[in-house]
Design a protein around this motif. Structure first.
Motif, PDB file in Angstrom:
ATOM      1  N   GLY A   1       0.800  -1.220   0.000  1.00 16.34           N
ATOM      2  CA  GLY A   1       0.000   0.000   0.000  1.00 16.34           C
ATOM      3  C   GLY A   1       0.827   1.261   0.000  1.00 16.34           C
ATOM      4  O   GLY A   1       0.284   2.356   0.184  1.00 16.34           O
ATOM      5  N   THR A   2       2.147   1.134  -0.212  1.00 16.00           N
ATOM      6  CA  THR A   2       3.011   2.309  -0.274  1.00 16.00           C
ATOM      7  C   THR A   2       3.869   2.256  -1.533  1.00 16.00           C
ATOM      8  O   THR A   2       4.083   1.193  -2.128  1.00 16.00           O
ATOM      9  CB  THR A   2       3.926   2.424   0.957  1.00 16.00           C
ATOM     10  OG1 THR A   2       4.932   1.399   0.923  1.00 16.00           O
ATOM     11  CG2 THR A   2       3.124   2.320   2.240  1.00 16.00           C
ATOM     12  N   LEU A   3       4.367   3.434  -1.904  1.00 16.75           N
ATOM     13  CA  LEU A   3       5.287   3.585  -3.021  1.00 16.75           C
ATOM     14  C   LEU A   3       6.536   4.285  -2.524  1.00 16.75           C
ATOM     15  O   LEU A   3       6.472   5.128  -1.632  1.00 16.75           O
ATOM     16  CB  LEU A   3       4.669   4.437  -4.141  1.00 16.75           C
ATOM     17  CG  LEU A   3       3.275   4.090  -4.649  1.00 16.75           C
ATOM     18  CD1 LEU A   3       2.804   5.177  -5.628  1.00 16.75           C
ATOM     19  CD2 LEU A   3       3.261   2.727  -5.322  1.00 16.75           C
ATOM     20  N   LEU A   4       7.674   3.965  -3.120  1.00 17.82           N
ATOM     21  CA  LEU A   4       8.863   4.792  -2.974  1.00 17.82           C
ATOM     22  C   LEU A   4       8.967   5.669  -4.206  1.00 17.82           C
ATOM     23  O   LEU A   4       8.667   5.222  -5.322  1.00 17.82           O
ATOM     24  CB  LEU A   4      10.123   3.937  -2.821  1.00 17.82           C
ATOM     25  CG  LEU A   4      10.238   3.089  -1.556  1.00 17.82           C
ATOM     26  CD1 LEU A   4      11.600   2.413  -1.513  1.00 17.82           C
ATOM     27  CD2 LEU A   4      10.006   3.901  -0.293  1.00 17.82           C
ATOM     28  N   CYS A   5       9.391   6.918  -4.030  1.00 17.47           N
ATOM     29  CA  CYS A   5       9.501   7.819  -5.180  1.00 17.47           C
ATOM     30  C   CYS A   5      10.595   8.844  -4.938  1.00 17.47           C
ATOM     31  O   CYS A   5      11.005   9.093  -3.797  1.00 17.47           O
ATOM     32  CB  CYS A   5       8.173   8.515  -5.473  1.00 17.47           C
ATOM     33  SG  CYS A   5       7.696   9.791  -4.286  1.00 17.47           S
ATOM     34  N   ASN A   6      11.052   9.441  -6.028  1.00 17.81           N
ATOM     35  CA  ASN A   6      12.021  10.529  -5.924  1.00 17.81           C
ATOM     36  C   ASN A   6      11.336  11.769  -5.351  1.00 17.81           C
ATOM     37  O   ASN A   6      10.124  11.937  -5.482  1.00 17.81           O
ATOM     38  CB  ASN A   6      12.610  10.849  -7.304  1.00 17.81           C
ATOM     39  CG  ASN A   6      11.567  11.342  -8.287  1.00 17.81           C
ATOM     40  OD1 ASN A   6      10.686  10.590  -8.685  1.00 17.81           O
ATOM     41  ND2 ASN A   6      11.647  12.606  -8.673  1.00 17.81           N
ATOM     42  N   PRO A   7      12.094  12.642  -4.716  1.00 16.95           N
ATOM     43  CA  PRO A   7      11.496  13.841  -4.117  1.00 16.95           C
ATOM     44  C   PRO A   7      11.377  14.996  -5.105  1.00 16.95           C
ATOM     45  O   PRO A   7      12.085  15.050  -6.114  1.00 16.95           O
ATOM     46  CB  PRO A   7      12.493  14.195  -3.007  1.00 16.95           C
ATOM     47  CG  PRO A   7      13.813  13.755  -3.571  1.00 16.95           C
ATOM     48  CD  PRO A   7      13.516  12.501  -4.363  1.00 16.95           C
TER      49      PRO A   7
END
Length: 256
Positions: free
Chosen positions: A52-58
């Motif tokens: 239920g989560t994503l990692l992403c660039n800021p």
């Protein structure tokens, strides 16, 4: 094999250090920036963590300067759960994609140099050469510009138009690339940009409008999942680590 300048000694079975997902996002950013995915602060890379989560660039950092500690964890509504930076403005495009296609692992969007030329033309560039045909999957054109994808409504519309394709030319906007690994996303993104560049050069040179690559070759390439070109992604990672000692140190000294 001689040690690399960053202190990592690759072997035939272990061509790069073991990377965690944050490091993969950062190295995708570095390597794709060098391949033309370099429109200033534009662009988003997300990885579906399956919980239920994503990692992403800021937001506010370019792809060539972010570090693993800068990578954000967000929920599927775009709220920051971990990290000190804002979420990229265009993240609704990725939120819409991951909601519609929960099986997608890696998603990359940017306004690449030559891919954007074809997005302005509103056409899918032909693959004129072997390298341009790599990566596999379907390439589609989304030819209706309904506004910036920081609007969820516009993002939902774009994702519906992409359907189950693996790469898209977004008319008047840029490109979108999907893969199930960092390796696949990198190969597909690089091949798409090379395809766009070479097709533009052929057009400028007055060459044929249609590629002469045989149908059997294109059919075989289309069936690839993007993971078969072992060493392509790894070479780009090693180059990025050699070029940036601080990043190499962060990767190589992380406890494993």
């Amino acid at each position: 094999m001689a040690p690399a300048p960053n202190g990592f000694t690759p072997t035939p079975d272990h061509l790069i250090p073991e990377l965690d997902v944050r490091e993969e996002i950062v190295l995708l950013g570095r390597t794709l920036w060098a391949e033309g995915y370099c429109d200033h602060l534009a662009g988003h890379i997300t990885v579906n963590m399956g919980d239920g989560t994503l990692l992403c660039n800021p937001w506010l950092l370019t792809w060539e300067e972010m570090m693993p500690a800068d990578v954000l964890r967000i929920d599927l509504d775009g709220n920051v759960l971990e990290g000190e930076w804002p979420v990229p403005l265009g993240i609704p495009l990725h939120l819409a994609l991951h909601a519609a296609r929960p099986e997608v692992q890696y998603a990359v969007h940017n306004h690449s140099e030559y891919g954007t030329v074809w997005s302005d033309i509103k056409a899918v560039p032909p693959a004129y050469d072997q390298s341009s045909s790599l990566g596999g999957g379907e390439v589609v054109l989304v030819d209706e510009y309904e506004g910036a994808v920081d609007s969820r409504e516009s993002a939902d519309s774009a994702v519906r138009a992409i359907g189950y394709a693996d790469r898209a030319i977004l008319g008047g906007h840029g490109v979108f690339v999907i893969g199930d690994t960092a390796r696949a996303a990198y190969l597909r993104a690089v091949a798409l940009e090379q395809r766009a560049k070479n097709a533009w050069m052929v057009r400028v040179a007055g060459g044929p409008e249609k590629s002469s690559l045989p149908d059997w070759w294109m059919d075989r390439q289309a069936r690839s999942d993007g993971n078969g070109y072992h060493g392509f992604w790894e070479a780009a990672v090693r180059k990025a680590l050699r070029a940036e000692p601080a990043l190499a140190e962060a990767v190589l000294t992380r406890p494993r």
